[in-house]
Each structure stands twice: as structure tokens, then as C-alpha cells.
Design an enzyme around this catalytic site. Structure first.
Site, PDB file in Angstrom:
ATOM      1  N   HIS A   1      55.481  -6.475  26.838  1.00 54.34           N
ATOM      2  CA  HIS A   1      55.834  -6.928  28.182  1.00 54.34           C
ATOM      3  C   HIS A   1      55.360  -8.362  28.417  1.00 54.34           C
ATOM      4  O   HIS A   1      55.992  -9.132  29.132  1.00 54.34           O
ATOM      5  CB  HIS A   1      55.223  -5.983  29.220  1.00 54.34           C
ATOM      6  CG  HIS A   1      55.670  -6.253  30.618  1.00 54.34           C
ATOM      7  ND1 HIS A   1      56.977  -6.096  31.026  1.00 54.34           N
ATOM      8  CD2 HIS A   1      54.991  -6.682  31.706  1.00 54.34           C
ATOM      9  CE1 HIS A   1      57.080  -6.411  32.301  1.00 54.34           C
ATOM     10  NE2 HIS A   1      55.885  -6.771  32.733  1.00 54.34           N
TER      11      HIS A   1
ATOM     12  N   LYS B   1      62.806 -13.654  41.927  1.00 56.00           N
ATOM     13  CA  LYS B   1      62.487 -12.467  42.725  1.00 56.00           C
ATOM     14  C   LYS B   1      60.990 -12.408  42.976  1.00 56.00           C
ATOM     15  O   LYS B   1      60.196 -13.077  42.315  1.00 56.00           O
ATOM     16  CB  LYS B   1      62.940 -11.196  42.008  1.00 56.00           C
ATOM     17  CG  LYS B   1      62.071 -10.832  40.809  1.00 56.00           C
ATOM     18  CD  LYS B   1      62.402  -9.492  40.226  1.00 56.00           C
ATOM     19  CE  LYS B   1      61.388  -9.160  39.118  1.00 56.00           C
ATOM     20  NZ  LYS B   1      61.710  -7.975  38.344  1.00 56.00           N
TER      21      LYS B   1
ATOM     22  N   ARG C   1      57.825  -9.336  43.829  1.00 54.82           N
ATOM     23  CA  ARG C   1      57.555  -7.892  43.760  1.00 54.82           C
ATOM     24  C   ARG C   1      56.413  -7.581  44.732  1.00 54.82           C
ATOM     25  O   ARG C   1      55.237  -7.737  44.385  1.00 54.82           O
ATOM     26  CB  ARG C   1      57.185  -7.514  42.328  1.00 54.82           C
ATOM     27  CG  ARG C   1      57.510  -6.083  41.963  1.00 54.82           C
ATOM     28  CD  ARG C   1      57.133  -5.788  40.535  1.00 54.82           C
ATOM     29  NE  ARG C   1      58.186  -6.010  39.578  1.00 54.82           N
ATOM     30  CZ  ARG C   1      59.230  -5.220  39.405  1.00 54.82           C
ATOM     31  NH1 ARG C   1      59.373  -4.151  40.162  1.00 54.82           N
ATOM     32  NH2 ARG C   1      60.129  -5.475  38.481  1.00 54.82           N
TER      33      ARG C   1
ATOM     34  N   GLY D   1      65.686  -0.550  39.499  1.00 58.87           N
ATOM     35  CA  GLY D   1      65.886  -1.235  40.772  1.00 58.87           C
ATOM     36  C   GLY D   1      66.191  -2.714  40.592  1.00 58.87           C
ATOM     37  O   GLY D   1      67.140  -3.246  41.172  1.00 58.87           O
ATOM     38  N   THR D   2      65.397  -3.381  39.757  1.00 61.87           N
ATOM     39  CA  THR D   2      65.588  -4.816  39.526  1.00 61.87           C
ATOM     40  C   THR D   2      66.949  -5.099  38.909  1.00 61.87           C
ATOM     41  O   THR D   2      67.673  -6.003  39.335  1.00 61.87           O
ATOM     42  CB  THR D   2      64.479  -5.355  38.599  1.00 61.87           C
ATOM     43  OG1 THR D   2      63.225  -5.229  39.260  1.00 61.87           O
ATOM     44  CG2 THR D   2      64.711  -6.805  38.246  1.00 61.87           C
TER      45      THR D   2
END
Length: 314
Positions: free
Chosen positions: A133, A195, A197, A228-229
Site C-alpha cells: 500500500h 480526494k 478521507r 466506495g472510492t
């Protein structure tokens, strides 16, 4: 007479089909290992053959149920260490707990580092991961880490589609490097979704940086969790003039409402890999699964022969 260091591949229970595919590609049978549970849920591992002096690879992604799979991997490593394996290589196609890689607020844990410490303490000599990640997680280990990338596999698949007017889209600022590499391989421009979060598994799109009008967009991420993203991003791209949206990722976590969101989303196709086994209940016509077995198999052969792993991505 000194025994030659033999290559052996074992598997936990998290992704047996992938492990079988990897062992078949390497050209050896899976090692004889067995996982059992006591009535209270404790995990017991039995190694059914000698591994003394061998180069052992244990394959186990840290997917759902992540805590059980992590504990099983640690116990496997401990069993192999106590059985005098020469080198223990933990092959972790999906590295769980990686999203908590830094302190976002006061008193936050850093679970990616905690898991690294657990693996090292258990006795792993090397870790092989796919699409972490965050790349800096490699630095959380004091043992060698080979970081495998799925971008070449995804790029080969999308090349076959002959998309003429495409754009690669990163769903956030943190994924720009990944998106840029895919864009370079497909000779496509880059766009970025800006975006924020406000809390875990919740995303709000602020803006789209780059030109997407009239283009076929390919959203690329390391994982899709609740989707969702990715679905919100697809809707926004279409509103901004994109003519079609594809999505791709390495790790199909697909938890909670992910199936329903993808099913009813405008995304044309979702391309994932088999680092995490896709349950029958999560299989959709629009989901395409690519295998990473040959990539992991080539890495295992290179590591065993003390050859460069980076050549696999040239």
C-alpha cells in the site's frame, strides 16, 4: 557430505489455489504441511517432511480473516525455524494492516510496522510482497524485502484491448507513481482524482486534475476494499466527459458493500489479480481475474538461485 540447499514451497490456508499454481510453475510439488485448529480456535501447524538446511518459501496472503491468516503464517515460520530450515522466505501476496503505515492522529498505531516486527521476530529471513500500500513499508523491515509489482501484468491485459483514446487515472494523490507507470507502459496521459478521507472507508472527491473528456478512463489502485472510492471516481469521471471507465487493482479485498457498489456502478470492467482468492459470492461478470503465479514463481526461482529480482520488471 554437505547437503545441497533444496528449494521447497509450503502454503498456508489463505490462498491454496494460488500456492498450487506457483508450485506447479516452479516445477515442484507443494511441501507437506497441515493446519489444524483446537476447539477454542488456536492454530496448530505440522510440517510433514524434513526441511533441515533447505531454502523454504511459505505462501500466505494476509486477507480475510486477516488475524487468523497472520497468526497461521507466524506459526508456520516458527515451525520451519525450529525444524532447522536454512532460510525462511515469507511470500505475502497481500500484506494486511498496510493502510496504517504512519500516524495520522495522536496516539494512532502503526500496524504495518508491527506486522513487520512480528514476522522478523517469528524467524523470517526474507519477505516477498506484492504491491504494498505504501512503498516505505519496505523500510520497516530489518531483513531483505522483495517488492513485486503487478503493473506489467495489468498493462499486458489492457494493451490487448487496443484503447485508442485512453487516460490513466489515479484515485488519489498517493497512487500517482503507480498510475504513471501504467500510463508509460500503455502510452497514455495521466489524470488524478483529488480526494480527502474524513474517516476510514469514507472518501469525498474534491476535484479531477487532468483532461478526461472524450477519453476511456482506466482507474488504477493497489486495492479495492469497500469500492466506495472507485465507484465514486467512475461516476465523477463520466460526469466530466469520459466515455467509458475501467478499473483495475492488485488486491480484490472487496469487503462490506463492495459487491453491490460494483454491480450497480457504471464501471465497464474491473480487472484484479488472484493475490486474494475471490469467493464465489463475490464473482461478477464484470470482474476479470489475472494470475500472478508466474511472477511469484519467477521471483522464487531468482531468489533461490541468488539472481536479480528487478530484472522481472524490465
Amino acid at each position: 557430505m554437505k547437503k545441497e540447499r533444496e528449494l521447497k514451497v509450503f502454503t498456508g490456508t489463505a490462498n491454496h489455489p494460488l500456492s498450487e499454481e506457483v508450485a506447479s510453475y516452479v516445477g515442484i510439488p507443494l511441501g507437506l504441511g497441515e493446519t489444524k485448529r483446537f476447539s477454542d480456535g488456536e492454530i496448530s501447524v505440522y510440517i510433514g517432511e524434513s526441511v533441515r538446511g533447505d531454502d523454504v518459501f511459505i505462501i500466505q496472503p494476509l486477507c480475510h480473516p486477516v488475524n487468523d491468516n497472520l497468526m497461521e503464517l507466524l506459526i508456520y515460520i516458527d515451525a520451519l525455524k525450529r525444524a532447522s530450515a536454512k532460510r525462511i522466505n515469507a511470500v505475502i501476496p497481500y500484506y494486511g494492516y498496510a493502510r496504517q503505515d504512519r500516524k495520522m492522529r495522536a496516539r494512532d498505531p502503526i500496524t504495518a510496522k508491527l506486522v513487520a516486527d512480528l514476522l522478523t521476530t517469528a524467524g523470517a529471513d526474507r519477505v516477498i510482497c506484492m504491491d504494498l500500500h505504501a512503498g516505505q513499508i519496505q523500510g520497516f523491515f530489518n531483513i531483505p524485502v522483495d517488492h513485486l509489482l503487478s503493473i506489467p501484468i495489468l498493462a499486458r491485459y489492457f494493451k490487448q484491448k487496443n484503447i485508442k483514446n485512453g487516460v490513466i487515472v489515479s484515485p488519489d494523490l498517493g497512487g500517482v507513481t503507480r498510475a504513471r507507470e501504467l500510463g508509460e507502459r500503455l502510452h497514455m496521459p495521466l489524470a488524478i482524482i483529488d480526494k480527502r478521507r474524513p474517516e476510514p472507508n469514507v472518501a469525498e472527491i474534491m476535484n479531477i486534475i487532468g483532461d478526461v473528456e472524450g477519453k476511456e478512463a482506466i482507474l488504477v489502485d493497489d486495492l479495492i476494499d469497500t469500492a466506495g472510492t472507485i465507484t465514486m471516481g467512475a461516476e465523477e469521471l463520466l460526469q466530466r466527459g469520459a466515455v467509458a471507465v475501467y478499473a483495475c487493482c492488485t488486491h480484490p479485498v472487496l469487503s462490506g458493500p463492495a459487491k453491490e457498489r460494483l454491480l450497480h456502478s457504471p464501471i465497464k470492467e474491473v480487472v484484479v489479480t488472484n493475490t486474494i482468492p475471490l469467493k464465489n459470492s463475490l464473482k461478477l461478470d464484470k470482474i476479470t481475474v489475472l494470475s500472478v503465479a508466474s511472477l511469484i514463481g519467477d521471483a522464487i526461482k531468482s531468489i533461490h538461485k541468488e539472481l536479480s529480482v528487478s530484472k522481472l520488471f524490465d
